[in-house]
Design a protein around this motif. Structure first.
Motif, short mmCIF file in Angstrom:
data_model
loop_
_atom_site.label_atom_id
_atom_site.label_comp_id
_atom_site.label_asym_id
_atom_site.label_seq_id
_atom_site.Cartn_x
_atom_site.Cartn_y
_atom_site.Cartn_z
N VAL B 19 0.84 -1.19 0.00
CA VAL B 19 0.00 0.00 0.00
C VAL B 19 0.88 1.25 0.00
O VAL B 19 0.64 2.20 -0.75
CB VAL B 19 -0.94 -0.01 1.23
N SER B 22 2.51 1.71 -3.39
CA SER B 22 1.53 2.15 -4.37
C SER B 22 1.21 3.63 -4.19
O SER B 22 1.19 4.41 -5.15
CB SER B 22 0.28 1.28 -4.21
N LEU B 23 1.00 4.04 -2.93
CA LEU B 23 0.65 5.43 -2.67
C LEU B 23 1.84 6.37 -2.96
O LEU B 23 1.67 7.43 -3.56
CB LEU B 23 0.20 5.59 -1.21
N SER B 25 4.25 5.93 -5.08
CA SER B 25 4.44 6.05 -6.53
C SER B 25 3.43 7.02 -7.11
O SER B 25 3.76 7.88 -7.94
CB SER B 25 4.25 4.69 -7.20
N LEU B 26 2.19 6.90 -6.67
CA LEU B 26 1.14 7.78 -7.17
C LEU B 26 1.48 9.23 -6.85
O LEU B 26 1.41 10.11 -7.71
CB LEU B 26 -0.20 7.40 -6.54
N LEU B 29 4.32 10.67 -8.75
CA LEU B 29 3.95 10.94 -10.15
C LEU B 29 3.09 12.19 -10.26
O LEU B 29 3.29 13.01 -11.14
CB LEU B 29 3.19 9.73 -10.72
N GLU B 30 2.13 12.30 -9.35
CA GLU B 30 1.12 13.34 -9.52
C GLU B 30 1.38 14.61 -8.70
O GLU B 30 0.74 15.62 -8.92
CB GLU B 30 -0.27 12.78 -9.13
N ASN B 114 -7.98 6.61 -6.88
CA ASN B 114 -6.82 7.52 -6.81
C ASN B 114 -7.22 8.98 -6.96
O ASN B 114 -6.69 9.84 -6.26
CB ASN B 114 -5.80 7.14 -7.88
N ASP B 115 -8.15 9.26 -7.87
CA ASP B 115 -8.57 10.66 -8.08
C ASP B 115 -9.16 11.23 -6.80
O ASP B 115 -8.81 12.33 -6.38
CB ASP B 115 -9.59 10.75 -9.22
N LEU B 118 -6.48 11.84 -4.21
CA LEU B 118 -5.67 13.03 -4.49
C LEU B 118 -6.43 14.30 -4.10
O LEU B 118 -5.86 15.22 -3.51
CB LEU B 118 -5.28 13.07 -5.97
#
Lengths: 537, 160
Positions: B19, B22-23, B25-26, B29-30, B114-115, B118
């Motif tokens: 987890v 994954s978080l 990396s997100l 990236l964003e 994910n959206d 964020l």
């Protein structure tokens, strides 16, 4: 008139002498009485002995003076009778000189001897006989007393195969047939004893069993008598019947009451057993639901964590690809990449893979959500729900049982939300749908229809399965009843369904025909019953 | 002040590495957030004690310490920091209890979108920033008011 011969005279003399001796020695008192005056003419010694008077004293008496005051009339009558009719007998008493009384049988006859007429009166002492008679009577009274004390009816019928008559009935028997006072013996009462039917003759068949014949007889007034009849043959070849009759009405009543009580008890035990079994099923059910709740919560958490990571990563991959494409687009590599089919294939492959991933994961997400919804962990309490949602999440969970093989036709009508325990209602749907799918061998259909009826919501499940035979249809709600065999059915499915519906104050209707299919209709009240169910819980 | 805006620190706690990866990396990236990820709530807590952070995101069920207790302690140290719980557990009742007890900023169920995640993070951070700004302005006003009081006294002194 010729003179009698010497011989004849001789013979007459001898005869007279013989007669005189007989009279003199007779054991009876013999009197010669004047038929005119009733005076005593002559007596024998026995007469003196019995009366206590001397011959001289007796010679002064009339014949009735021999008897006590109250019998003199009778003696006078006898005298008159003999004077006119020639003979007569009476039982009378002598009043002796000493004032005692002595019972005697009197036998008188008018005698005519030549010119002489007199009345000869023979009196036989019957004191002993009378005493015996009195003793006999006393004994009879004694036995009668004993018989009358008996709590059973005892009677003797004589001459039963010709003209029967009752010789004896004890008090109890009279009471039984003639009421408390015991009076009245009508002609037919012999038959009455036997319920108005002719008595059985003492045939060999009856007598072979120890000479006893037994039967019970119920009378129209409700009384029940038990007869025990004994037969014996009299010296004159006629038959007598000894009856012993018991009034067993009360005993029969008690027996009946006892039997009814026993039956009632058995019924109660049966009811209680069934009730207990239902309660047990209910307990097992709520335990199962609680266990399922924990399981689902745990499993959901365990699945959701890696699923969250997967889903997020796939999304990350999608985002990264989009970023990569725009980076390429903006750079001088743009044209090179477009020309290189190997590279575009790789990029497109990644895109389509992430798409498939997305779809696959959505399915897992939906399944876990259904599992959660089915267990309604967050809604273990009563709630107002649209049960069509429950149907849908249940169908998703049993999807594996149905797919390819069974087509589900939804005919959902407009229904209001109902107040219920949603997880329990879902359990009902699950059990009924699984039953339907197991009833269908090979391919088939399940039609699910929702509608309203009065203040109820009706959910109908119709399958094209093998159906239930009428004798099994009665038992499908019994806990433990199954036709599916070990390992397939627990025998609790419909019993649980029934229990849950009862808790919701609903109803269930079952129609089935073998070879055609089964229709299960679940009827749930829209509001009131459900609220009651909560109060009970 | 513009410097603090640029450097947003986010603390992520989950006993599952996947987890966290994954978080992270997100977010890398964003966003430009500085992501501090921990599998141990205790370690995360000591970091929060030592450093200013902008937002804390925690798993609910963890063997060492559950997410609610962890976030309750974060609140004690830094009450102004928005706290978010991320849970796979299907028990809404507990979640509501947690929100009321610890004063959560948001509650997110696994698997998350994910959206959504964020946006929630951005809102949380924005809130923290606004609260900080507000606090700063209040400080400024208080200081100005103090100055004013001093001036007032000086004026009085002059005239009396």
């Amino acid at each position: 008139m010729t003179r009698p011969s010497e011989d004849e005279i001789q013979r007459l003399r001898a005869s007279e002498e013989k007669y005189r001796l007989m009279v003199q020695r007779a054991n009876d008192a013999i009197f010669a009485i004047d038929p005119e005056s009733a005076a005593i003419l002559e007596v024998n010694p026995k007469a003196e002995e019995m009366t206590g008077f001397s011959a001289a004293e007796l010679a002064k008496m009339k014949v009735w003076d021999l008897h006590p005051e109250d019998e003199r009339e009778l003696a006078a009558e006898l005298f008159e009778l003999v004077s006119t009719a020639g003979s007569g007998t009476r039982t009378l008493h002598f009043l002796t000189k000493k004032g005692a009384t002595l019972a005697v049988d009197v036998s008188s006859s008018f005698i005519k001897s030549g010119t002489r007429t007199f009345i000869q009166r023979n009196c036989h002492d019957v004191t002993d006989r009378t005493r015996l008679e009195v003793e006999h009577m006393a004994q009879r009274d004694y036995y009668e007393f004993i018989f009358n004390m008996m709590p059973v009816g005892v009677g003797v019928r004589k001459n039963i195969n010709n003209k029967p008559f009752i010789e004896f009935e004890n008090r109890r028997l009279k009471e039984m047939f003639h009421g408390e006072d015991g009076e009245h013996h009508d002609e037919s009462h012999a038959e009455w004893h036997r319920g108005g039917e002719a008595p059985p003759l003492p045939t060999k068949a009856i007598l072979s069993e120890d000479g006893v014949y037994s039967e019970e007889r119920t009378y129209p007034d409700g009384r029940v008598f038990q007869y025990t009849l004994n037969y014996y043959r009299n010296t004159d070849d006629s038959w007598s019947e000894l009856q012993v009759v018991r009034d067993i009405t009360h005993r029969k009543e008690l027996e009946n009451q006892l039997r009814e009580a026993m039956e009632g008890l058995e019924r109660k035990v049966e009811e209680r057993t069934l009730e207990l079994r239902r309660k047990q099923t209910q307990l097992v059910q709520s335990e199962k639901m609680a266990a399922l709740g924990h399981l689902v919560a745990g499993v959901a958490h365990e699945i959701n964590t890696p699923l969250g990571a997967l889903k997020s990563n796939n999304d990350l991959l999608v985002r990264s690809m989009a970023r990569l494409r725009s980076v390429i687009e903006e750079s001088e590599l743009s044209e090179v990449v477009k020309q290189d089919t190997r590279l575009t294939k790789v990029l497109d492959g990644i895109d389509s893979s992430t798409g498939v991933n997305q779809t696959a994961m959505e399915r897992i997400v939906k399944l876990v959500r259904s599992l959660k919804k089915f267990a309604r962990l967050d809604e273990a309490e009563q709630d107002e729900v649209d049960i069509r949602e429950g149907l849908e999440s249940t169908l998703l969970l049993v999807h594996h049982e149905l797919k390819d093989r069974i087509e589900v036709h939804r005919e959902y009508g407009d229904i209001p939300r109902i107040y219920c325990y949603p997880n329990q209602i879902n359990q009902i749907f699950m059990n009924v749908i699984v039953n339907a799918s197991q009833a269908i061998q090979g391919k088939g259909d399940i039609f699910i229809k929702t509608s309203t009826r009065d203040d109820n919501v009706v959910v109908e499940f119709r399958d094209t399965g093998k159906g239930i035979s009428p004798e099994n249809l009665e038992r499908v709600f019994d806990p433990g009843f199954t036709t599916k065999g070990v390992g397939i059915g627990t025998g609790l499915g419909l019993s649980i369904v029934y229990q849950i519906i009862q808790d919701h104050h609903g109803d269930i209707e079952l129609e089935s025909s073998v070879g055609k299919g089964t229709t299960v209709r679940i009827i749930l009240p829209i509001s009131q019953g459900g609220k009651d169910a909560r109060d009970r819980g | 002040m513009p410097g603090t805006e640029d450097k947003v620190t986010i603390v992520i706690v989950d006993d599952e590495d996947m987890v966290l990866t994954s978080l992270s990396s997100l977010l890398s990236l964003e966003t430009e957030y500085d992501v501090k990820s921990y599998t141990s709530p205790k370690e995360a807590l000591s970091y929060v004690r030592e450093n200013d952070v902008d937002i804390v995101l925690s798993d609910y069920l963890m063997p060492e310490m559950d997410g609610i207790s962890f976030l309750a302690q974060v609140r004690e140290v830094r009450p102004e920091v928005p706290r978010i719980i991320l849970t796979g557990y299907a028990d809404k009742e507990n979640a509501i209890k947690a929100i009321n007890e610890v004063g959560l900023f948001q509650y997110i169920e696994k698997p998350w979108d994910n959206d959504d995640l964020l946006i929630i993070l951005r809102n949380g951070i924005e809130r923290k920033r606004l609260v900080s700004q507000l606090q700063e302005k209040i400080g400024q006003i208080n200081a100005a008011y103090g100055d004013l009081q001093d001036m007032h006294k000086a004026i009085l002194k002059t005239f009396v």
